[in-house]
Design an enzyme around this catalytic site. Structure first.
Site, PDB file in Angstrom:
ATOM      1  NE  ARG A 291      -0.916  10.164   6.070  1.00 58.00           N
ATOM      2  CZ  ARG A 291       0.061  10.311   6.951  1.00 58.00           C
ATOM      3  NH1 ARG A 291       0.420  11.525   7.344  1.00 58.00           N
ATOM      4  NH2 ARG A 291       0.679   9.258   7.466  1.00 58.00           N
TER       5      ARG A 291
ATOM      6  NE  ARG B 287      19.848  -2.317  -0.947  1.00 53.71           N
ATOM      7  CZ  ARG B 287      20.609  -1.983  -1.982  1.00 53.71           C
ATOM      8  NH1 ARG B 287      21.364  -2.894  -2.578  1.00 53.71           N
ATOM      9  NH2 ARG B 287      20.647  -0.733  -2.415  1.00 53.71           N
TER      10      ARG B 287
ATOM     11  CE1 TYR C 194      13.985  -0.156   9.674  1.00 58.72           C
ATOM     12  CE2 TYR C 194      11.614   0.194   9.709  1.00 58.72           C
ATOM     13  CZ  TYR C 194      12.901   0.684   9.809  1.00 58.72           C
ATOM     14  OH  TYR C 194      13.110   2.012  10.079  1.00 58.72           O
TER      15      TYR C 194
ATOM     16  CD  GLU D  86      20.173   8.298   5.673  1.00 58.28           C
ATOM     17  OE1 GLU D  86      19.448   7.419   5.161  1.00 58.28           O
ATOM     18  OE2 GLU D  86      19.923   8.833   6.768  1.00 58.28           O
TER      19      GLU D  86
ATOM     20  NE  ARG E   1      16.998   8.956   5.305  1.00 57.04           N
ATOM     21  CZ  ARG E   1      16.199   8.618   6.306  1.00 57.04           C
ATOM     22  NH1 ARG E   1      14.966   9.092   6.352  1.00 57.04           N
ATOM     23  NH2 ARG E   1      16.599   7.816   7.272  1.00 57.04           N
TER      24      ARG E   1
ATOM     25  NE  ARG F  15      -0.473   0.249   4.971  1.00 61.10           N
ATOM     26  CZ  ARG F  15      -0.173   1.421   5.510  1.00 61.10           C
ATOM     27  NH1 ARG F  15      -0.513   2.539   4.887  1.00 61.10           N
ATOM     28  NH2 ARG F  15       0.460   1.508   6.663  1.00 61.10           N
TER      29      ARG F  15
ATOM     30  CG  ASP G 235       8.969   2.329  12.797  1.00 62.12           C
ATOM     31  OD1 ASP G 235       9.968   2.566  12.097  1.00 62.12           O
ATOM     32  OD2 ASP G 235       7.803   2.412  12.372  1.00 62.12           O
TER      33      ASP G 235
END
Length: 374
Positions: free
Chosen positions: A181, A255, A359, A311, A286, A177, A361
């Site tokens: 917004r 990675r 991964y 990066e 970035r 997805r 957060d």
């Protein structure tokens, strides 16, 4: 009698939070880490009076009041709100995709109804081109989710830099997805709580590990602690899960990111903490301007210099830091086999991004540790 209740391998958020909880319960704990510092990837390095996120930008966000109250009981968090910008060949777009993005992409679009109609038109075009079949790769999947204009400028080349592969060669399931917004809100996260520890993440790690015995520059597999049962009742392992098992099923792929950090003799270089570069014109993905995580308003200009980190996403090689699990069929299947093996390891807890090959957060890591029965 063994010397410790828990030997914890790794002092990142999982290991440090576990150590804190164990100490609160009166347990004897030893934390070892192969790096020369504590804190894992949330470690900050002070440069020009600025807390530099040495291993990449870390922004704490959560919907859990329990987790938010927990971290704020250790160190006060500031009001930083993540509002990244995308730079496509000099054109600037707000992220995530919102009404500001759509108006910049299509100047004639001013309302949510107009934006949705534009996206739906392009999505329908992409779906029709598949002639009834499902998307076979990431490019087809993304086109069906947001259409050609957003894909071209904000997804395609950025994703190819991240993965080092053409979007047509990446599996469709990587993008399940894409957030769209229909509001003029540049806040990247929908969570209720968001911020950065005042004084940097080292303050959080110091609070978690206060009073805990810690040893740095110790490689678990090359140390006496490899035979951990001599020293502790239980092991908390946050290193790579395949390394723990001697890679006997094969090596998992990662990675990684290379950072090029520099000081600029100006108080404000890019006006934002995070700017993504979404074209191949720039080799980096970035640029992070670290002072904007903790300095606001006039405070930015009170500091005459600024620190930037470019990066570069790249393939992992031996000796580099593993950052992101490779989300493809081979690695997902192999990781699951290792996780099955881990269930049979008595008195061993596998935790964190490396230990679970997932991964995470930051907040979910803390929430996970808080839920463990010690």
């Amino acid at each position: 009698m063994k010397q410790y209740d828990y030997l914890i391998v790794g002092s990142g958020l999982f290991g440090a939070t576990f150590a804190y909880r164990a100490k609160q319960l009166g347990k004897k704990v030893l934390v070892i880490d192969k790096r020369p510092h504590l804190g894992g990837n949330v470690y900050c390095e002070k440069m020009e009076g600025i807390n530099v996120h040495k291993y990449g930008a870390h922004i704490f966000h959560t919907n859990s009041k329990k987790v938010w109250d927990f971290v704020n009981s250790l160190v006060e968090f500031n009001r930083y709100t993540n509002c990244p910008i995308a730079n496509y060949k000099g054109e600037l777009y707000n992220l995530p995709f919102n009404m500001n993005t759509f108006n910049r992409m299509w100047p004639e679009v001013h309302t949510p109804i107009q934006a949705q109609a534009k996206i739906d038109e392009q999505k329908a075009e992409a779906v029709a081109s598949l002639k009834g079949r499902k998307p076979r790769n990431l490019e087809e999947q993304a086109l069906c989710l947001v259409g050609k204009d957003i894909f071209k400028k904000l997804i395609k080349e950025y994703t190819e830099k991240q993965w080092g592969r053409d979007c047509k060669d990446l599996p469709a399931f990587i993008i399940k997805r894409l957030p769209v917004r229909m509001v003029f809100d540049n806040n990247y996260f929908n969570d209720c709580y968001q911020g950065i520890p005042i004084g940097g993440y080292n303050k959080l790690i110091e609070a978690l590990l206060d009073g805990v015995e810690c040893i740095t520059e110790v490689d678990f597999f090359k140390s006496k602690y490899k035979t951990w049962k001599k020293y502790a009742d239980k092991l908390v392992y946050t290193g790579p899960i395949d390394e723990y098992f001697g890679y006997k099923l094969g090596k998992l792929d990662w990675r990684t990111v290379i950072f090029k950090t520099r000081v600029e003799g100006t108080p404000n270089y890019q006006g934002n903490a995070v700017i993504n570069y979404t074209s191949h014109n720039e080799p980096y993905t970035r640029i992070i301007e670290h002072k904007h995580f903790e300095m606001f308003g006039q405070e930015v200009y009170d500091s005459p210099k600024t620190v930037l980190s470019e990066e570069y996403s790249t393939e992992y090689k031996e000796g580099m830091e593993p950052y992101y699990p490779v989300n493809d069929e081979r690695n997902n299947a192999l990781a699951e086999e290792y996780r099955k093996l881990s269930l049979h390891e008595d008195n061993v807890i596998f935790g964190g991004r490396l230990g679970q090959y997932k991964y995470y957060d930051m907040a979910p890591i803390i929430e996970q540790v808080l839920s463990i029965q010690l």
